[in-house]
Design an enzyme around this catalytic site. Structure first.
Site, PDB file in Angstrom:
ATOM      1  N   SER A 148       5.312  31.319 -15.472  1.00 27.38           N
ATOM      2  CA  SER A 148       4.334  31.033 -14.542  1.00 27.38           C
ATOM      3  C   SER A 148       3.961  29.522 -15.363  1.00 27.38           C
ATOM      4  CB  SER A 148       3.037  31.699 -14.588  1.00 27.38           C
ATOM      5  OG  SER A 148       2.236  31.521 -13.594  1.00 27.38           O
TER       6      SER A 148
ATOM      7  N   ASP B 117       5.978  34.780  -3.695  1.00 34.78           N
ATOM      8  CA  ASP B 117       4.999  34.365  -4.453  1.00 34.78           C
ATOM      9  C   ASP B 117       4.362  33.162  -3.957  1.00 34.78           C
ATOM     10  OD1 ASP B 117       3.725  33.528  -6.693  1.00 34.78           O
ATOM     11  OD2 ASP B 117       5.465  33.258  -8.218  1.00 34.78           O
TER      12      ASP B 117
ATOM     13  N   HIS C 115       4.553  37.086  -7.327  1.00 41.63           N
ATOM     14  CA  HIS C 115       4.271  36.316  -8.453  1.00 41.63           C
ATOM     15  C   HIS C 115       4.544  37.425  -9.690  1.00 41.63           C
ATOM     16  CE1 HIS C 115       3.197  32.846 -11.041  1.00 41.63           C
ATOM     17  NE2 HIS C 115       2.241  33.853 -11.662  1.00 41.63           N
TER      18      HIS C 115
END
Length: 718
Positions: free
Chosen positions: A568, A654, A689
Site C-alpha cells: 500500500s 481494490d 485491498h
C-alpha cells in the site's frame, strides 16, 4: 521475444513477458507536461485491459512454476504449525461469554456464545474444541455466508445491549461496500431489514430499536451517518449527520458506559466530535468542541468522583506550546471547552488513547518506539496512582484486548513480540497480577529460545537515528545473511513487534526478518510522522535506504541477499527505493503498491484523493507540492537502469490503491529497465485491498510470496 497487450504466449508456445501497448496521453499541470503511455490500463471494463492483466498472470505463473513444490511445502508448514480447530478466549458481555471457533478445513470463523454462570462470573470458561459446551449458540457462521462467493469479508458484527439482536454486514466483492443485515438471536431468524452499499460498521441505540450506520460518497469517503428503525424500509431512514468537507471522514460509535453515542468526523489533521444520549436515539447530536484546523481530539465519557466528565486527548496549544504528542485533559460534560490538563505534554511520550471504566482508566501510549499500557484507578475522591504495566521484554507490543463492559473487575490485555506467540491476560488492578488466560498455540515444537530479537539503529543522511527491529534464529551463521527488510512509513502507522507463524518458514531456512521504522510512521511520536509527510516525504525513502545500507555495513546482510518488502503506502516506499538505490537489493516485493501517487492525488474524483491532501499535499493547487511529488513518484521516475527482481501483487477490486497503479508501473518498468532481472505482476481477479479472503487462501498467498523471496535470496533449496 516481446508481445503486444493481451498475449503472453509466443509462436513457439512459450510464455513470455507481455508488453503493454503505448497510448500517449498528455497530463498538464503548472506548465509541466507529462506523457502517460499506460493510462489506458485504468479502464477495467475494457476487455483488452483484462486480457493484459491475465497475460501478466500467466507469465507470473510460468516464471514461478518451478517454485510450486516449495510453495506447497511452505503452505503445509504454516498449516502444520496452526491449530486449525480452535476456540478464541471467551469475552464476557451482558449475560453471555462470546467467542469464535475455527474448524479444520473451513476458511472462515464461526461466532458463538454461551451463558455466564452468574453475575459474579468473571473467570472465562476453559473451553475445549472437542467437548460439548453447555448452552452454546451459534451466533453467526461466516462459512455459510461465504458459500458461493469467491470473496467474503465480515464487516459489522454488533450485538444489541439486551443481547437479543445481531447486526452484521458482508462484502462479497472485495470493494469494501457492505450489506447490513439483522438476526433475531432468540429465534435464529433473519429480519426483513436489509441495507446495501454502506460502510462496514453498525452501532445500536440503548433500547435496540435503532441502528446507526454510515454511507459513502462517490469517492468512497464515509460522509454520512444514518438512523435506521428496525422493521422499517431503508427509504424511511434518517440522515442524522452529513460531512460536506471532502477532506473529512465520518464514523460513529458508543462510549463504553453505553450512555452516549459519538459521531467522529475528521481529516488527517483536524477532528470534531458530536454526542447524543444513547437512550434518546431520535434526539439531536450536539457538537463537543467545534473544529479548528490543525487541532485533533477524541473524547471518552467517565465518571470521576461521582461526576460525569469527558476525558479528552488533544494536541491543541497548552501554555503557549503546541502539544504535538497530545495531552490528556478532563472537562465537565456540560462544558467540554473547560479543560483541565491531567497528563501534560512530553517530547518523548506520545499519548494514543484513553479508555474509561467504572472504577479505572487505561492509558495507551508510546515511548522508545514501543506501545505501552498504564492503569489509573479511580477513587471516591478522583484519581488514584497511575501504574505502568511492565512486560519485561526488550521488544514487544502490548495493549488492551476486548473489554466491552463498563463494570468489570479485571482488564483483558494482549501481548506479543517477534518471538512471543500472542498471549492474552486478565490484569487484576488491585494486586497487579497478570493472569495468563490463553496463549497462541504453535504446533511442531516451537521454542522461543531458539530465536533472538534485537533493536539496532541506523543513522539517516541528516543525522537522525532510525530504529530497526530484527529477528533471526539464535544459531544463525555468522556473516552476511539473507534478509527480508519490511517498511511502511505513512499515516503515523507504527509497525510494532508481532509474532507470525508463517515467518518461521523464513527464519528456519536461515533468513533474517527486519523492520525499518522510518519517518512517516508513528513509532517515535507525532514529529516522527510529521517529518515524513508532505514536503518532507523523501525522509521516508532515504531512511529506508540508510537502514538497508547500515545492515550491509554492519555485516548483517549483503545486497545480493536482501529483499525489500512493503505494501500500500509501503509500496510507494518500495517503488521509490527501487529508483533511488536499486543496487542495494536483490529483490523488491510490493503488495497493492501506491506507485502512481501523483496521477491519483491530482484527480479529486478518485476514491480517497481529497482526504489524502493532508498527507501528501495538494499538487492541484500548489506547484511546489506537484514538483516535489513528481520528483519521487515511482512511476514518473522509472529510468533505464538495472532494477532488482520485482514481484508486485494487486487486486482488481481494490478501491484504496487501484490495480492500475502497479499495472502501469510494471508496464513502464518492463519497457524501460535494463538488465534481465525478473519482473512479475500478479492480479487477484476477485479481491480488493486486503487481498484474498479465507485463511487457507491467505496462507497460499503468503507461501507464494515467501517462495519467491527465498528463491531471490538463494534459499529455495534450504
Amino acid at each position: 521475444m516481446a508481445l503486444d497487450s493481451g498475449s503472453a504466449t509466443s509462436v513457439t508456445g512459450a510464455v513470455v513477458a507481455p508488453i503493454a501497448k503505448r497510448v500517449p496521453k498528455e497530463r498538464v499541470h503548472h506548465g509541466d507536461v507529462f506523457i502517460d503511455e499506460y493510462e489506458w490500463l485504468r479502464d477495467k471494463e475494457n476487455p483488452e485491459v483484462i486480457a493484459y492483466l491475465e497475460a501478466e498472470n500467466a507469465y507470473t505463473e510460468a516464471q514461478t512454476a518451478k517454485l510450486g513444490a516449495l510453495r506447497e511445502r511452505i503452505f503445509e508448514e504454516i498449516k502444520g504449525r496452526t491449530q486449525e480447530t480452535d476456540l478464541s478466549l471467551p469475552t464476557r458481555m451482558g449475560d453471555y461469554w462470546y467467542y469464535s471457533r475455527t474448524f479444520e478445513g473451513k476458511q472462515h470463523g464461526v461466532h458463538c456464545r454461551c451463558p455466564i454462570a452468574d453475575a459474579d462470573d468473571w473467570t472465562p470458561p476453559k473451553l475445549e474444541a472437542e467437548v460439548e459446551i453447555p448452552g452454546e449458540e451459534i451466533v453467526l457462521d461466516s462459512n455459510e455466508l461465504a458459500e458461493g462467493h469467491d470473496f467474503f469479508a465480515l464487516g459489522a458484527y454488533s450485538i444489541s445491549h439486551a443481547g437479543d439482536l445481531l447486526a452484521y454486514s458482508e462484502d462479497t466483492l472485495g470493494n469494501e461496500r457492505y450489506t447490513l443485515r439483522f438476526k433475531n438471536l432468540r429465534t435464529g431468524e433473519l429480519l426483513a431489514d436489509e441495507i446495501p452499499n454502506i460502510a462496514p460498521g453498525a452501532t445500536w441505540s440503548l433500547d435496540g430499536t435503532h441502528v446507526f450506520y454510515q454511507t459513502l460518497d462517490d469517492s468512497w469517503r464515509p460522509d454520512s451517518v444514518w438512523r435506521h428503525r428496525l422493521g422499517t424500509e431503508q427509504s424511511a431512514d434518517v440522515r442524522v449527520f452529513h460531512e460536506a468537507d471532502e477532506s473529512f471522514w465520518v464514523s460513529i460509535g458508543a462510549t463504553r458506559s453505553e450512555r452516549y453515542l459519538v459521531i467522529m468526523t475528521g481529516s488527517k489533521i483536524t477532528s470534531e466530535n458530536w454526542i447524543l444520549e444513547a437512550d434518546n436515539p431520535e434526539g439531536e447530536f450536539r457538537v463537543l468542541m467545534p473544529r479548528r484546523e490543525g487541532v485533533e481530539y477524541s473524547a471518552e465519557h467517565a465518571v470521576i468522583g461521582g461526576e460525569d466528565k469527558l476525558l479528552i486527548l488533544h494536541n491543541d496549544v497548552v501554555d503557549g506550546v503546541k502539544a504535538v504528542n497530545f495531552v490528556l485533559a478532563e472537562a465537565p460534560l456540560s462544558d467540554p471547552s473547560d479543560l483541565t490538563v491531567l497528563i501534560p505534554h512530553r517530547d518523548d511520550v506520545r499519548l494514543e488513547d484513553i479508555d474509561a471504566f467504572a472504577d479505572k482508566l487505561v492509558l495507551s501510549y508510546r515511548r522508545e518506539a514501543l506501545p505501552r499500557v498504564a492503569v489509573w484507578p479511580l477513587t471516591a475522591e478522583g484519581y488514584g496512582e497511575l501504574r505502568d504495566i511492565d512486560f519485561d521484554l526488550a521488544l514487544f507490543s502490548a495493549g488492551l484486548s476486548a473489554n466491552p463492559e463498563w463494570e468489570q473487575p479485571m482488564l483483558r490485555m494482549g501481548l506479543t513480540s517477534f518471538i512471543t506467540p500472542t498471549q492474552i491476560f486478565d490484569y487484576v488492578p488491585e494486586t497487579g497480577e497478570l493472569l495468563l488466560r490463553k496463549e497462541q498455540v504453535v504446533l511442531g515444537g516451537y521454542n522461543a529460545d531458539e530465536y533472538v530479537q534485537q533493536r539496532d539503529w541506523a543513522i539517516a543522511a541528516d543525522g537522525t537515528r532510525v530504529p530497526i527491529s530484527l529477528v533471526m534464529r539464535r544459531d544463525a551463521v555468522p556473516g552476511p545473511k539473507p534478509l527480508l527488510l519490511y517498511g511502511y512509513g505513512s499515516y503515523e502507522a507504527a509497525i510494532d513487534p508481532y509474532f507470525s507463524v508463517a515467518r518461521l518458514s523464513l527464519l528456519d531456512r536461515g533468513a533474517v526478518f527486519a523492520v525499518a521504522h522510518v519517518r512517516g510512521g508513528g513509532e517515535m511520536g507525532r514529529l516522527w510522522y510529521e517529518h515524513g509527510k508532505t514536503l518532507t516525504k523523501k525522509n521516508t525513502f532515504t531512511d529506508f535506504v540508510s537502514v538497508a545500507q547500515h545492515l550491509v555495513d554492519t555485516g548483517v546482510t549483503a545486497p545480493d541477499r536482501m529483499v525489500a518488502d512493503g505494501g500500500s503506502a509501503g509500496g510507494l516506499l518500495m517503488g521509490a527505493v527501487a529508483n533511488m538505490a536499486p543496487g542495494l537489493f536483490a529483490g523488491i516485493l510490493s503488495n497493492v503498491p501506491f506507485v502512481d501517487p501523483l496521477t491519483s492525488i491530482l484527480d479529486p474524483s478518485l476514491p480517497l484523493t481529497v482526504t489524502e491532501w493532508d498527507e501528501w499535499g495538494n499538487p492541484l493547487a500548489d506547484k511546489e507540492v506537484y514538483e516535489y511529488m513528481k520528483s519521487y513518484s515511482p512511476y514518473e521516475n522509472v529510468t533505464a537502469q538495472d532494477y532488482p527482481a520485482m514481484l508486485a501483487i494487486t487486486g482488481l477490486n481494490d478501491t484504496r490503491v487501484l490495480y492500475v497503479e502497479p499495472a502501469k508501473w510494471v508496464a513502464k518498468l518492463r519497457a524501460t529497465k535494463t538488465g534481465d532481472q525478473q519482473l512479475l505482476l500478479k492480479t487477484e481477479m476477485s479481491a480488493g485491498h486486503g487481498g484474498v479472503s479465507g485463511r487457507y487462501e491467505k496462507w497460499k498467498e503468503v507461501a507464494f510470496e515467501f517462495a519467491w523471496v527465498l528463491d531471490t535470496v538463494g534459499l529455495a533449496d534450504r
